[in-house]
Scaffold this motif. Structure first.
Motif, PDB file in Angstrom:
ATOM      1  N   GLU A 139       0.828  -1.358  -0.003  1.00 61.44           N
ATOM      2  CA  GLU A 139       0.075  -0.018  -0.107  1.00 61.44           C
ATOM      3  C   GLU A 139       0.806   1.386   0.105  1.00 61.44           C
ATOM      4  O   GLU A 139       0.729   2.259  -0.888  1.00 61.44           O
ATOM      5  CB  GLU A 139      -0.933   0.045   1.259  1.00 61.44           C
ATOM      6  CG  GLU A 139      -2.101   1.025   1.158  1.00 61.44           C
ATOM      7  CD  GLU A 139      -3.065   0.804   2.419  1.00 61.44           C
ATOM      8  OE1 GLU A 139      -2.475   0.636   3.409  1.00 61.44           O
ATOM      9  OE2 GLU A 139      -4.309   0.663   2.125  1.00 61.44           O
ATOM     10  N   LEU A 142       2.364   1.576  -3.460  1.00 59.27           N
ATOM     11  CA  LEU A 142       1.179   2.212  -4.466  1.00 59.27           C
ATOM     12  C   LEU A 142       1.113   3.788  -4.195  1.00 59.27           C
ATOM     13  O   LEU A 142       0.934   4.610  -5.299  1.00 59.27           O
ATOM     14  CB  LEU A 142      -0.290   1.603  -4.025  1.00 59.27           C
ATOM     15  CG  LEU A 142      -1.440   2.075  -4.988  1.00 59.27           C
ATOM     16  CD1 LEU A 142      -1.063   1.729  -6.382  1.00 59.27           C
ATOM     17  CD2 LEU A 142      -2.542   1.260  -4.137  1.00 59.27           C
ATOM     18  N   LYS A 145      -0.884   6.795  -6.128  1.00 58.66           N
ATOM     19  CA  LYS A 145      -1.101   6.447  -7.793  1.00 58.66           C
ATOM     20  C   LYS A 145      -2.267   5.547  -7.892  1.00 58.66           C
ATOM     21  O   LYS A 145      -2.495   4.858  -6.785  1.00 58.66           O
ATOM     22  CB  LYS A 145       0.132   5.648  -8.086  1.00 58.66           C
ATOM     23  CG  LYS A 145       1.680   6.433  -7.792  1.00 58.66           C
ATOM     24  CD  LYS A 145       2.631   5.593  -8.803  1.00 58.66           C
ATOM     25  CE  LYS A 145       2.980   4.236  -8.211  1.00 58.66           C
ATOM     26  NZ  LYS A 145       3.598   4.080  -6.920  1.00 58.66           N
ATOM     27  N   PRO A 146      -2.741   5.555  -9.168  1.00 57.76           N
ATOM     28  CA  PRO A 146      -3.939   4.956  -9.465  1.00 57.76           C
ATOM     29  C   PRO A 146      -3.631   3.391  -9.489  1.00 57.76           C
ATOM     30  O   PRO A 146      -4.297   2.565  -8.973  1.00 57.76           O
ATOM     31  CB  PRO A 146      -4.626   5.439 -10.574  1.00 57.76           C
ATOM     32  CG  PRO A 146      -3.738   6.407 -11.028  1.00 57.76           C
ATOM     33  CD  PRO A 146      -2.854   6.967 -10.159  1.00 57.76           C
ATOM     34  N   TYR A 147      -2.413   3.167 -10.052  1.00 64.22           N
ATOM     35  CA  TYR A 147      -1.914   1.975 -10.424  1.00 64.22           C
ATOM     36  C   TYR A 147      -0.396   1.977  -9.888  1.00 64.22           C
ATOM     37  O   TYR A 147      -0.090   2.804  -9.628  1.00 64.22           O
ATOM     38  CB  TYR A 147      -2.140   1.308 -11.814  1.00 64.22           C
ATOM     39  CG  TYR A 147      -3.477   1.371 -12.334  1.00 64.22           C
ATOM     40  CD1 TYR A 147      -4.327   0.464 -11.928  1.00 64.22           C
ATOM     41  CD2 TYR A 147      -4.101   2.317 -13.081  1.00 64.22           C
ATOM     42  CE1 TYR A 147      -5.625   0.381 -12.147  1.00 64.22           C
ATOM     43  CE2 TYR A 147      -5.214   2.195 -13.523  1.00 64.22           C
ATOM     44  CZ  TYR A 147      -6.178   1.280 -12.908  1.00 64.22           C
ATOM     45  OH  TYR A 147      -7.479   1.377 -13.477  1.00 64.22           O
ATOM     46  N   ASP A 157       0.269  -4.763 -11.185  1.00 71.02           N
ATOM     47  CA  ASP A 157      -1.178  -4.813 -11.042  1.00 71.02           C
ATOM     48  C   ASP A 157      -1.590  -6.138 -11.198  1.00 71.02           C
ATOM     49  O   ASP A 157      -2.313  -6.674 -10.568  1.00 71.02           O
ATOM     50  CB  ASP A 157      -2.002  -3.708 -11.588  1.00 71.02           C
ATOM     51  CG  ASP A 157      -1.506  -2.345 -11.337  1.00 71.02           C
ATOM     52  OD1 ASP A 157      -1.491  -1.723 -10.424  1.00 71.02           O
ATOM     53  OD2 ASP A 157      -0.825  -1.641 -12.413  1.00 71.02           O
ATOM     54  N   LYS A 184      -6.815   1.711   1.179  1.00 74.52           N
ATOM     55  CA  LYS A 184      -6.157   2.210   0.006  1.00 74.52           C
ATOM     56  C   LYS A 184      -6.029   0.960  -0.982  1.00 74.52           C
ATOM     57  O   LYS A 184      -6.149   1.296  -2.294  1.00 74.52           O
ATOM     58  CB  LYS A 184      -4.849   3.293   0.264  1.00 74.52           C
ATOM     59  CG  LYS A 184      -5.463   4.587   0.551  1.00 74.52           C
ATOM     60  CD  LYS A 184      -4.164   5.396   0.740  1.00 74.52           C
ATOM     61  CE  LYS A 184      -4.687   6.830   0.972  1.00 74.52           C
ATOM     62  NZ  LYS A 184      -3.450   7.418   1.378  1.00 74.52           N
ATOM     63  N   TRP A 188      -7.648   0.184  -4.539  1.00 72.06           N
ATOM     64  CA  TRP A 188      -6.901  -0.035  -5.997  1.00 72.06           C
ATOM     65  C   TRP A 188      -7.318  -1.277  -6.443  1.00 72.06           C
ATOM     66  O   TRP A 188      -7.717  -1.463  -7.721  1.00 72.06           O
ATOM     67  CB  TRP A 188      -5.433  -0.200  -5.386  1.00 72.06           C
ATOM     68  CG  TRP A 188      -4.589  -1.203  -6.530  1.00 72.06           C
ATOM     69  CD1 TRP A 188      -4.221  -0.461  -7.700  1.00 72.06           C
ATOM     70  CD2 TRP A 188      -4.340  -2.388  -6.529  1.00 72.06           C
ATOM     71  NE1 TRP A 188      -3.674  -1.543  -8.178  1.00 72.06           N
ATOM     72  CE2 TRP A 188      -3.703  -2.750  -7.538  1.00 72.06           C
ATOM     73  CE3 TRP A 188      -4.811  -3.259  -5.585  1.00 72.06           C
ATOM     74  CZ2 TRP A 188      -3.302  -4.258  -7.955  1.00 72.06           C
ATOM     75  CZ3 TRP A 188      -4.323  -4.822  -5.894  1.00 72.06           C
ATOM     76  CH2 TRP A 188      -3.939  -4.963  -7.121  1.00 72.06           C
ATOM     77  N   ARG A 191     -10.599  -0.697  -8.161  1.00 69.28           N
ATOM     78  CA  ARG A 191     -10.270   0.047  -9.751  1.00 69.28           C
ATOM     79  C   ARG A 191      -9.994  -0.777 -10.446  1.00 69.28           C
ATOM     80  O   ARG A 191     -10.457  -0.729 -11.783  1.00 69.28           O
ATOM     81  CB  ARG A 191      -9.126   1.079  -9.215  1.00 69.28           C
ATOM     82  CG  ARG A 191      -8.940   2.113 -10.476  1.00 69.28           C
ATOM     83  CD  ARG A 191      -7.885   3.004  -9.964  1.00 69.28           C
ATOM     84  NE  ARG A 191      -8.304   3.748  -8.610  1.00 69.28           N
ATOM     85  CZ  ARG A 191      -7.482   3.847  -7.554  1.00 69.28           C
ATOM     86  NH1 ARG A 191      -6.114   3.235  -7.594  1.00 69.28           N
ATOM     87  NH2 ARG A 191      -7.982   4.134  -6.325  1.00 69.28           N
ATOM     88  N   CYS A 192      -9.146  -1.640 -10.161  1.00 67.16           N
ATOM     89  CA  CYS A 192      -8.660  -2.797 -11.070  1.00 67.16           C
ATOM     90  C   CYS A 192      -9.822  -3.555 -11.610  1.00 67.16           C
ATOM     91  O   CYS A 192      -9.944  -3.765 -13.059  1.00 67.16           O
ATOM     92  CB  CYS A 192      -7.639  -3.700 -10.621  1.00 67.16           C
ATOM     93  SG  CYS A 192      -5.975  -3.193 -10.381  1.00 67.16           S
TER      94      CYS A 192
END
Ligand code: GS8
Length: 224
Positions: A139, A142, A145-147, A157, A184, A188, A191-192
């Motif tokens: 974490e 990361l 950042k989004p990825y 990812d 977080k 992520w 989001r993936c």
């Protein structure tokens, strides 16, 4: 590479390592034949011949040539189908960082995750703490950042997201919540899985838990 290429994937549906290859092939839009290998049962002769050293899935067989080890397969896919989206970034430094973190995931996340629910009592409490510490390191990497590689979904990812469907098993059997500890990281993961290529390649968390709970001597299987 052309569509006439013969691409076969030897895989076992709950496998986080097999799912990595499914995600990568989906990202590159490579058509392939999926062959199920229930590694809890008897392995096929094709698997034994294709990966005689480890005898494990996943194995990608490209025009008759077998390639084993999921991270090696991801790099192979990225090089052979070298069109966008690229999994590894072009810059050597960024590439080295992606390899470092995917290596960290392989060394740490799998074993610590398995330990959360194959242990009991005090050993299990230690295992849960260790697992969360490992995820917190990820974490931290990361950050905001989004990825892991920045704005685009990439190699690290792919390496990590396939553990996400397993979190349900770890949490359900060991009674803890990853989201409480690492919000977080879970953001992520969510989001993936909005990416159709990822969503279509990951196995159902509830089915994984059911399948795994039914395996006799599962501890021996994972630690042998
Ligand atoms: C791990 C593959 C693996 O453990 C990779 O591809 O990244 N480092 C390898 N495969 C398991 C199924 S998933 O847990 C497997 O095939 N096990 C069969 C066995 O151990 O006999």
């Amino acid at each position: 590479m052309v569509d006439q290429d013969e691409v076969i994937l030897l895989d076992f549906w709950p496998s986080m390592f097999g799912m990595r290859v499914r995600v990568a092939l989906a990202e590159k839009q490579v058509k392939y034949e999926y062959r199920e290998e229930d590694t809890f049962g008897k392995k096929s002769q094709l698997l034994l011949d294709s990966n005689p050293v480890h005898k494990k899935i996943p194995v990608l067989i490209h025009n008759g040539n077998p390639i084993a080890e999921s991270l090696v397969i991801l790099e192979y896919i990225d090089e052979v189908w070298n069109h966008a989206p690229l999994l590894l970034p072009p810059h050597p430094l960024h590439k080295a960082r992606a390899r470092f973190w995917s290596n960290y995931i392989d060394q740490k996340v799998f074993k610590a995750g398995m330990r959360t629910w194959t242990t009991k009592g005090n050993e299990q409490e230690v295992a849960k703490k260790e697992f969360i510490e490992i995820l917190k390191v990820l974490e931290g990497e990361l950050g905001e950042k989004p990825y892991f590689g920045g704005d685009e979904f990439g190699f690290v990812d792919v390496a990590l997201i396939t553990f996400y469907p397993w979190f349900h098993t770890f949490e359900n059997l060991a009674k803890f919540s990853v989201e409480n500890e690492c919000p977080k990281l879970i953001a992520w993961a969510k989001r993936c899985i909005t990416k159709p290529t990822v969503a279509a390649s990951l196995s159902d968390p509830v089915k994984i838990c059911e399948r795994i709970s039914g395996v006799a001597r599962v501890h021996d299987f994972f630690y042998s």
